[in-house]
Design a protein around this motif. Structure first.
Motif, PDB file in Angstrom:
ATOM      1  N   VAL A   1       0.828  -1.203   0.000  1.00 28.08           N
ATOM      2  CA  VAL A   1       0.000   0.000   0.000  1.00 28.08           C
ATOM      3  C   VAL A   1       0.867   1.259   0.000  1.00 28.08           C
ATOM      4  O   VAL A   1       2.011   1.262   0.464  1.00 28.08           O
ATOM      5  N   ASP A   2       0.277   2.324  -0.532  1.00 29.58           N
ATOM      6  CA  ASP A   2       0.950   3.622  -0.556  1.00 29.58           C
ATOM      7  C   ASP A   2       0.540   4.505   0.610  1.00 29.58           C
ATOM      8  O   ASP A   2       1.324   5.343   1.064  1.00 29.58           O
ATOM      9  N   ALA A   3      -0.690   4.330   1.081  1.00 31.33           N
ATOM     10  CA  ALA A   3      -1.205   5.210   2.135  1.00 31.33           C
ATOM     11  C   ALA A   3      -2.277   4.487   2.931  1.00 31.33           C
ATOM     12  O   ALA A   3      -2.935   3.563   2.433  1.00 31.33           O
ATOM     13  N   ILE A   4      -2.466   4.936   4.173  1.00 34.88           N
ATOM     14  CA  ILE A   4      -3.468   4.372   5.078  1.00 34.88           C
ATOM     15  C   ILE A   4      -4.173   5.520   5.794  1.00 34.88           C
ATOM     16  O   ILE A   4      -3.510   6.445   6.292  1.00 34.88           O
ATOM     17  N   MET A   5      -5.491   5.453   5.857  1.00 35.23           N
ATOM     18  CA  MET A   5      -6.275   6.404   6.644  1.00 35.23           C
ATOM     19  C   MET A   5      -6.788   5.668   7.876  1.00 35.23           C
ATOM     20  O   MET A   5      -7.382   4.593   7.760  1.00 35.23           O
ATOM     21  N   LEU A   6      -6.577   6.243   9.041  1.00 36.98           N
ATOM     22  CA  LEU A   6      -6.930   5.525  10.262  1.00 36.98           C
ATOM     23  C   LEU A   6      -7.579   6.423  11.293  1.00 36.98           C
ATOM     24  O   LEU A   6      -7.300   7.627  11.365  1.00 36.98           O
ATOM     25  N   GLN A   7      -8.459   5.818  12.091  1.00 35.82           N
ATOM     26  CA  GLN A   7      -8.997   6.481  13.275  1.00 35.82           C
ATOM     27  C   GLN A   7      -7.850   6.697  14.241  1.00 35.82           C
ATOM     28  O   GLN A   7      -7.109   5.768  14.551  1.00 35.82           O
ATOM     29  N   TYR A   8      -7.727   7.935  14.743  1.00 34.12           N
ATOM     30  CA  TYR A   8      -6.500   8.283  15.456  1.00 34.12           C
ATOM     31  C   TYR A   8      -6.775   9.375  16.479  1.00 34.12           C
ATOM     32  O   TYR A   8      -7.585  10.281  16.253  1.00 34.12           O
ATOM     33  N   ARG A   9      -6.108   9.275  17.609  1.00 34.95           N
ATOM     34  CA  ARG A   9      -6.008  10.363  18.582  1.00 34.95           C
ATOM     35  C   ARG A   9      -4.537  10.568  18.898  1.00 34.95           C
ATOM     36  O   ARG A   9      -3.767   9.595  18.915  1.00 34.95           O
TER      37      ARG A   9
ATOM     38  N   TRP B   1       6.011   4.640   9.071  1.00 34.77           N
ATOM     39  CA  TRP B   1       6.958   5.746   8.876  1.00 34.77           C
ATOM     40  C   TRP B   1       8.269   5.236   8.292  1.00 34.77           C
ATOM     41  O   TRP B   1       8.816   5.815   7.348  1.00 34.77           O
ATOM     42  N   GLU B   2       8.751   4.126   8.832  1.00 26.44           N
ATOM     43  CA  GLU B   2      10.008   3.554   8.349  1.00 26.44           C
ATOM     44  C   GLU B   2       9.888   3.056   6.908  1.00 26.44           C
ATOM     45  O   GLU B   2      10.844   3.151   6.129  1.00 26.44           O
ATOM     46  N   LYS B   3       8.698   2.556   6.540  1.00 24.21           N
ATOM     47  CA  LYS B   3       8.477   2.020   5.203  1.00 24.21           C
ATOM     48  C   LYS B   3       8.013   3.078   4.206  1.00 24.21           C
ATOM     49  O   LYS B   3       7.853   2.796   3.019  1.00 24.21           O
ATOM     50  N   GLY B   4       7.795   4.282   4.678  1.00 23.23           N
ATOM     51  CA  GLY B   4       7.372   5.351   3.775  1.00 23.23           C
ATOM     52  C   GLY B   4       5.917   5.297   3.363  1.00 23.23           C
ATOM     53  O   GLY B   4       5.568   5.747   2.265  1.00 23.23           O
ATOM     54  N   ILE B   5       5.062   4.767   4.217  1.00 25.04           N
ATOM     55  CA  ILE B   5       3.630   4.704   3.916  1.00 25.04           C
ATOM     56  C   ILE B   5       2.952   5.961   4.456  1.00 25.04           C
ATOM     57  O   ILE B   5       3.073   6.274   5.644  1.00 25.04           O
ATOM     58  N   GLY B   6       2.251   6.674   3.599  1.00 27.63           N
ATOM     59  CA  GLY B   6       1.587   7.896   4.012  1.00 27.63           C
ATOM     60  C   GLY B   6       0.447   7.621   4.974  1.00 27.63           C
ATOM     61  O   GLY B   6      -0.308   6.655   4.801  1.00 27.63           O
ATOM     62  N   LEU B   7       0.297   8.462   6.003  1.00 23.78           N
ATOM     63  CA  LEU B   7      -0.732   8.272   7.021  1.00 23.78           C
ATOM     64  C   LEU B   7      -1.664   9.477   7.059  1.00 23.78           C
ATOM     65  O   LEU B   7      -1.213  10.626   7.100  1.00 23.78           O
ATOM     66  N   ILE B   8      -2.957   9.185   7.065  1.00 24.62           N
ATOM     67  CA  ILE B   8      -4.001  10.205   7.104  1.00 24.62           C
ATOM     68  C   ILE B   8      -4.854   9.960   8.340  1.00 24.62           C
ATOM     69  O   ILE B   8      -5.382   8.864   8.535  1.00 24.62           O
TER      70      ILE B   8
END
Length: 415
Positions: free
Chosen positions: A207-215, A232-239
């Motif tokens: 995967v290139d990016a992941i959107m997650l429920q987050y606090r 972060w280490e693998k370079g996957i974008g986080l939303i």
């Protein structure tokens, strides 16, 4: 410099380069807006951007989420006029036609935004046909990011992991990218086991990016925090998503809740931030998060959040802790860091985290039909909390949700 190192931006560099964002972010308000809106939305500064993982793409730190209702057409244009260049939608939201109308009225808009949509396949190979359907609904030849929507909700944990780590998904993702119909592929998840799903997906590297429920107040050694480190280490974008909900961060806080939060967190007054803006600053203080998807439902929310982005400064740990404690003190209805421990502690098969999440959809996000639909899809055992030790569940919950107060509301409003 390695590919992974190249995508990282330390906080000092980020704050220095935010003012050097592309000229596109400074584009003037859409002429389709009423004159008053054009004046109010006139950008007086740049919305900072961050790199979305190893994609190398710069996205605005604010992502306009979908909302239901007749005001959405105006919201899209106002968000764009205010500098937001990332827009989120999905099949189940029913908002893709709004974006299609926008693109038909102003074809140049599509070229200036980062567009995300989602669908809900049972198997990876279904994504190819679903993508064509989403493009038709949006009236465009391509999107920027295509997500599997709500991974884990309709799958077993093993199936969810296999969905984003197996050979079928890898080949499908490669075919999608090569087709040019979507530049990047990923998934969204608010499932209680999302830490495991995200960890496995990050290790697989498809995967290139992941959107997650987050606090922003994750325990350092929690499985979810470790999973985000691997991303972060693998370079996957986080939303980040689903970060604002409940009496504290809801649309209509009761009494003097916001005043009390400011009293508890002096940093807010010092920086002239509202509690809502303080939460955004807390999320952005996690450099692993590229952008925050907010379903901003009126122009005031857009103005407030855009102002927060333009004035972002990292929040110190002590202030982050104060903001966390203030949030918990005012009875949130959704635990952003839910991992299912509440049900285990309460010795129940009921999905306490899902039940309160659906209540949040109903009461605070305006998604009443979707809340009822998802509630109805739960098996009867997952809806029946009558045998639960609610005090034990509350004590174990990361955000200390008051289940004894919330769950009767779930039954009343959703059943």
């Amino acid at each position: 410099m390695s590919e992974v190192s190249a995508h990282r931006t330390d906080r000092r560099t980020f704050l220095q380069t935010g003012a050097l964002a592309s000229a596109a972010t400074l584009a003037g308000p859409s002429p389709a807006l009423p004159a008053q809106d054009r004046a109010e939305a006139q950008p007086n500064g740049v919305i900072p951007t961050r790199t979305l993982g190893k994609t190398g793409v710069q996205v605005t730190m604010l992502d306009q989420g979908a909302i239901r209702g007749p005001s959405y057409d105006r919201i899209l244009r106002f968000a764009f006029a205010s500098g937001i260049r990332m827009f989120d939608t999905a099949k189940v939201y029913g908002t893709e036609p709004n974006l299609r109308r926008w693109f038909e009225q102003d074809p140049e808009i599509r070229k200036q935004i980062f567009l995300v949509t989602k669908d809900m396949p049972r198997t990876p190979s279904q994504l190819l046909g679903m993508l064509d359907q989403r493009l038709e609904a949006l009236g465009t030849d391509s999107i920027d990011l295509f997500f599997i929507h709500g991974l884990g909700d309709d799958h077993s944990l093993d199936d969810a992991i296999n969905m984003v780590t197996g050979r079928e998904f890898k080949e499908t993702a490669e075919a999608i990218r090569k087709s040019g119909k979507a530049r990047f592929v990923g998934f969204s998840s608010h499932h209680k086991d999302r830490a495991t799903i995200i960890q496995k997906a990050a290790e697989a590297g498809i995967v290139d990016a992941i959107m997650l429920q987050y606090r922003p107040w994750l325990d350092k050694d929690s499985p979810l925090n470790r999973a985000l480190d691997t991303c972060w280490e693998k370079g996957i974008g986080l939303i980040s998503m689903k970060q604002i909900a409940g009496q504290f961060f809801g649309d209509k806080p009761e009494g003097n809740i916001l005043d009390d939060v400011v009293r508890r967190v002096p940093m807010l007054q010092e920086r002239k931030l509202t509690p809502f803006q303080g939460l955004l600053h807390a999320i952005w203080s996690d450099e692993r998060i590229s952008t925050v998807c907010c379903s901003m439902r009126n122009t005031e929310q857009i103005r407030e959040n855009v102002d927060a982005a333009r004035r972002f400064e990292p929040i110190e740990t002590a202030d982050l802790d104060r903001l966390r404690d203030a949030s918990r003190a005012h009875g949130p209805s959704l635990c952003g860091n839910c991992d299912g421990r509440c049900s285990l502690a309460g010795r129940t098969r009921a999905s306490l985290g899902d039940l309160t999440r659906f209540l949040t959809y109903y009461r605070h996000l305006g998604d009443r039909s979707e809340a009822r639909r998802q509630y109805a899809m739960l098996p009867a055992s997952a809806r029946d909390w009558s045998d639960a030790d609610l005090e034990a569940a509350r004590a174990s919950c990361p955000d200390h949700l008051d289940f004894a107060r919330l769950l009767p509301e779930v039954d009343r409003l959703l059943s």
